[in-house]
Design a protein around this motif. Structure first.
Motif, short mmCIF file in Angstrom:
data_model
loop_
_atom_site.label_atom_id
_atom_site.label_comp_id
_atom_site.label_asym_id
_atom_site.label_seq_id
_atom_site.Cartn_x
_atom_site.Cartn_y
_atom_site.Cartn_z
N THR A 190 0.82 -1.21 0.00
CA THR A 190 0.00 0.00 0.00
C THR A 190 0.85 1.26 0.00
O THR A 190 0.35 2.34 -0.22
N PHE A 191 2.15 1.10 0.27
CA PHE A 191 3.02 2.27 0.27
C PHE A 191 3.31 2.73 -1.17
O PHE A 191 3.34 3.91 -1.46
N TYR A 192 3.50 1.77 -2.05
CA TYR A 192 3.88 2.12 -3.42
C TYR A 192 2.68 2.10 -4.35
O TYR A 192 1.90 1.16 -4.35
N LYS A 193 2.58 3.16 -5.17
CA LYS A 193 1.48 3.22 -6.14
C LYS A 193 1.67 2.22 -7.26
O LYS A 193 0.72 1.89 -7.97
N VAL A 246 -0.26 1.20 7.04
CA VAL A 246 -0.92 0.89 5.78
C VAL A 246 -1.19 2.21 5.06
O VAL A 246 -1.50 3.21 5.70
N ASP A 247 -1.05 2.18 3.73
CA ASP A 247 -1.18 3.39 2.90
C ASP A 247 -0.12 4.42 3.29
O ASP A 247 0.70 4.19 4.17
N ARG A 248 -0.19 5.55 2.64
CA ARG A 248 0.85 6.54 2.92
C ARG A 248 0.27 7.94 2.89
O ARG A 248 -0.87 8.15 2.48
#
Lengths: 146, 827
Positions: free
Chosen positions: A53-56, B192-194
């Motif tokens: 989820t960090f990287y698009k 989770v997510d950024r």
């Protein structure tokens, strides 16, 4: 999936490479793929999800055959990129980030591709289209076989 | 090294961060993401300091203190920057109350209203008054936030047992993520997510339960805000005091701080400075204590069965009744059972009572089948000199650890944390287990052996080591015969039985030969019958590797019983022997303080049960004597390491319950005995020290070193036979999920979700063949009895094997491991 994992060492540092490889092969990283990678690397699925989820660049859902990316950087923005997004969205019948039901197109935006001079820019499957005025022609170009 | 912080000259030693040095010297630098038990993170940036000669601000939590450093933590520039940073943190945390000008008068006159849907300020938050963020706001003295605030309106997660997660209050300090990964090795939650979307979460937004959480509660204890809150205390007042107890729910003996309000128990938390646990606990110690002590099943008054019903009577009447009844039997007609869950004091008095008042030889104190007992039997029979004592810290320093017969993270969680430390320091972990356990993920090598082939595996490893040559034990007695006994062992044939091929065996051998391995032997090595060959082979292997064998027990005070029996001239019997005598009718009356299996054949003319809970065998009793739990009396436990720890009463006894030693000494007095005049548990100390010598000098008592020798292994190996009748192998799972007569998972809903004693774990493929669905009622039958349970379908169990909690309260007192069984659907 097993064959892909065979290419990599059982080492945590391989995680991103594996994810890229899975993304390239299947167009997305599925939950079963996450658990297979977790087993292979002996790390928790939660850690993998965090990286995903960090990287698009990684997608958790299946993506379309063609990925249409509209640049929303400042330069493209002032030259009408939001209108292009709206057009594309209407043509395809999906919102940004979604995939058409027939899995043909995925519509995405990006926050600057670094080629502001030729904006507005739309990238389809890695091919750059410059000074884009209308989306329908581009969509038509890639609609073959739909 | 010498340095100055804020003008104060300080001397410090070793590699330490500036923040730690400052704290040691009472200089308060505000910090939010830092926590004493965690590594540096530099996430919150509040601990910034100025260091002379360096540009900019350095985070003091992750900057080493160096000689000659001049550090300033409180300059106008720092104060301004800190306020700005904290303001940014507060944009995503409800800040109305934190910066309110009426704060002081509000604190004074308004109490917290906590039963609200959304927490939008401190007065509505259950963490009000015990919040690190509040403290930091106080220290930084922020009075306004210049940035627009954002309420993220995330759904409060309430689907997991024990605690709620409200990420609207989260400041993303990452303490929970780090404690889960660094300390507990579970990695259940992560970022989770950024960017603005960033949140703490699990893979695919599953519940914690589905993400492998063991609910140790470490995250709740480190959370600096009200984001993670224990449900049990959410709507309770702030505690007005804490008191220390020892957790009796496994062999570790963790110190817990019980939170009290007006003498009422609110909850328990691991004690930060606990000798054994240093601020950590497991699900049982963290979340179950209150429910165990204040259970609706507690017996409040003595009871005598009249006209088939249990009637409440006074203590006087009950004691008279029991004293009279006991007199009507000959000594040996009475069976007397104590329990390794009771304190040393209780057990010493109970044994004395049985010998001197009841005058029976039929005294059962333990099941006698733990690895601890098995090693002791070897000591008696073969004259070896094992050392039963160890320090858990030694495990953290080990280079090689061999885990066998135990899911250590469940059976002895604090030992598992030491193993994790060792692994992080580069130790090799070797796991021999039929199932995927918590240890499997961290193992350098996991040997998925077939259940029951442990003995053979150890022999194979021994043979491999002998083949390689070197390591130790060559000059010890019995070496030659041991070597010869392995000559006939065919490795490739053995591989068929153990399921471990030669390649894996070689890898394992290489690891074991690297140096002084620790062999941690758990209850899974309990033999199916007769002597414990597993422990004998493992003992030999440990000598060959110059390693150390650590035999585990099960109950919290197993070591006390073990010591008592080891130093006893008057022999006690095994629990199974007593119960056999009951079944055969030799024992006519039974006095039990410990839980015994619910077996219909266990029938006596008189059944006296002294327990805290009206469940299990107590429901069939003729007389029920209510005993206190660990929280309502003083006592002493000896933990798995051999460490003696004492605990004191923290709440008033519930109902009319009395300490076990009190009940027994009152009965003795009724029978005219004068040497039972104890007024408080401390009065028993002298006798206790006589009966349990290691209490006096803990370490030396166990290390009287004689000659080490190999144990002869004559018997050929026989595998467990699976026939058409019993096509599955049951391998039991041992963790102490009971307290006295209380089965934790059947009384405490949350725990049932985490670890249900009724689970029978089965592989998905097998479940498919049997057409079983998750949670469906199943019956497991073997040649010795049957057990009902519910199906738990999991890939952690290999095909052809089932795993079930060994809970002898429901089954037989014998441990049969492994055991061929058949499975069918049914309730």
């Amino acid at each position: 999936m097993e064959n892909i994992l065979k290419e990599f060492e059982r080492d945590q540092k391989e995680l991103i490479h594996i994810l890229h490889r899975v993304q390239e092969e299947f167009g997305y990283v599925s939950p079963p793929a996450i658990s297979a990678i977790a087993k292979h690397l002996k790390i928790s699925e939660n850690e993998i999800y965090s990286v995903l989820t960090f990287y698009k660049a990684f997608s958790l859902e299946p993506r379309g055959k063609h990925i249409v990316t509209v640049c929303m950087g400042t330069a493209c923005h002032v030259r009408g990129a939001p209108r292009l997004v709206d057009d594309a969205s209407r043509e395809m019948g999906v919102d940004v980030g979604q995939t058409t039901p027939d899995k043909h197109f995925t519509l995405e935006t990006v926050n600057c591709l670094g080629c502001c001079a030729i904006g507005p820019v739309v990238v389809v499957d890695g091919k750059y289209h410059s000074y884009v005025k209308r989306m329908d022609s581009i969509i038509k170009e890639y609609s073959e076989g739909r | 090294m010498k340095l100055t912080i804020d003008g104060k000259k300080i001397e410090a030693e070793g590699k330490k961060s500036i923040l730690d040095v400052a704290r040691e010297n009472d200089i308060n630098i505000p910090a939010l993401c830092d926590h004493p038990i965690l590594g540096p993170f530099s996430g919150c940036r509040l601990c910034i300091v100025e260091i002379q000669g360096r540009r900019g601000f350095a985070p003091s939590c992750s900057t080493y203190a160096e000689d000659g450093m001049e550090v300033k933590s409180d300059t106008p520039q720092l104060r301004k920057t800190r306020k700005e940073i904290l303001g940014l943190i507060l944009t995503e945390h409800p800040d109305a109350c934190l910066i309110c000008t009426e704060k002081q008068s509000c604190d004074e006159f308004k109490s917290t209203i906590r039963k609200v849907g959304e927490v939008t300020g401190c007065v509505l938050c259950s963490n009000n008054g015990r919040c690190d963020l509040q403290d930091v706001v106080e220290a930084v003295q922020i009075d306004k936030v210049d940035f627009p605030s954002v309420y993220r309106d995330l759904e409060v997660k309430k689907n997991d047992p024990f605690f709620d997660r409200n990420y609207n209050l989260c400041i993303l300090c990452g303490r929970c993520v780090r404690v889960c990964h660094e300390l507990r090795g579970a990695s259940t939650v992560h970022f989770v997510d950024r960017g603005p979307e960033a949140v703490i979460g699990t893979a695919l937004d599953r519940t914690l339960h589905e993400s492998g959480c063991q609910f140790c509660g470490a995250c709740v204890d480190v959370c600096p805000t009200g984001a993670l809150t224990e449900r049990a205390v959410k709507y309770e007042p702030l505690p007005d005091g804490t008191a220390k107890i020892l957790c009796p729910l496994c062999g570790m003996g963790c110190e817990l701080d019980v939170m009290l309000s007006n003498g009422r128990m609110l909850s328990a938390k691991p004690a930060e400075k606990g000798t054994v646990n240093q601020g950590q606990a497991c699900v049982k110690g963290r979340f179950l204590i209150k429910d165990v002590v204040i259970s609706p099943r507690r017996i409040l008054q003595p009871m005598i069965r009249r006209r088939k019903e249990l009637e409440e009577v006074s203590w006087e009447e009950a004691l008279d009744f029991v004293a009279q009844k006991i007199k009507t039997y000959k000594g040996n007609e009475i069976g007397f059972i104590t329990s390794p869950q009771l304190s040393c004091e209780d057990n010493v008095v109970a044994e004395k009572f049985a010998q001197e008042v009841v005058k029976t030889r039929n005294v059962g104190m333990s099941t006698g089948f733990t690895p601890l007992d098995s090693l002791w039997h070897l000591e008696q029979k073969n004259g070896i000199s094992p050392s039963f004592h160890f320090n858990k810290e030694d495990i953290a320093r080990a280079k090689v650890i061999f885990l066998t017969g135990t899911d250590l993270a469940l059976s002895h969680p604090m030992l598992w944390l030491e193993v994790l430390k060792a692994v992080r320091n580069g130790a090799r972990l070797l796991v021999a287990s039929p199932f995927e356990i918590a240890g499997s993920r961290y193992a350098s090598s996991w040997l998925p052996i077939k259940p029951g082939s442990e003995d053979l595996l150890y022999r194979c490893l021994s043979k491999m080591i002998l083949k390689e040559g070197e390591v130790g034990g060559h000059d010890l007695e019995g070496y030659e015969s041991f070597r010869r006994s392995l000559e006939k062992l065919n490795l490739s044939e053995a591989a068929e039985v153990t399921g471990i091929d030669e390649k894996s065996l070689r890898r394992a051998t290489e690891m074991l030969m690297r140096g002084k391995p620790y062999f941690i032997a758990g209850m899974g090595l309990t033999p199916s019958s007769g002597e414990n060959k597993n422990i004998a082979s493992l003992w030999n292997l440990s000598l060959l590797c110059k390693g150390k064998l650590i035999p585990l027990g099960l109950e919290n005070n197993q070591r006390c019983i073990f010591e008592m029996q080891r130093n006893n001239s008057r022999k006690t019997k095994l629990l199974s022997q007593i119960l056999q005598a009951v079944r055969e009718g030799q024992i006519k009356a039974l006095y039990t303080i410990g839980p015994i299996p619910l077996d219909k054949k266990i029938k006596t003319e008189l059944l006296i049960v002294q327990d805290s809970y009206l469940s299990g065998i107590a429901e069939r009793a003729d007389v029920v004597l209510p005993a206190t739990t660990f929280a309502e009396t003083d006592g002493t436990f000896v933990n798995v390491e051999g460490r003696t720890q004492s605990y004191s009463r923290v709440i008033q006894p519930i109902g009319e319950s009395k300490p076990d030693w009190w009940i027994l000494s009152q009965l003795a007095k009724k029978r005219g005995k004068k040497n039972f005049a104890y007024k408080k548990s401390q009065d028993i100390l002298k006798e206790m020290k006589k009966r349990i010598p290691s209490l006096k000098k803990p370490s030396s008592a166990h290390t009287k070193r004689g000659k080490q020798k190999f144990v002869p292994l004559r018997a050929r190996y026989h595998g467990t036979k699976i026939g058409k009748k019993f096509p599955f192998i049951l391998s039991s799972d041992y963790s102490l999920d009971t307290y006295r007569n209380l089965v934790l998972s059947s009384e405490i809903k949350g725990f049932e979700m985490v670890r249900n004693a009724r689970w029978i774990m089965i592989n998905p493929e097998d479940a498919k063949t049997l057409k079983l669905e998750e949670g469906e009622g199943i019956i497991m039958e073997s040649s010795v009895g049957k057990k009902k349970g519910v199906a738990k379908i999991t890939e952690a169990v290999p095909q052809g094997t089932v795993r079930a909690s060994f809970l002898w309260i429901e089954g037989t007192e014998e441990a049969f491991n492994p055991l061929p069984v058949r499975i069918k659907r049914g309730k």
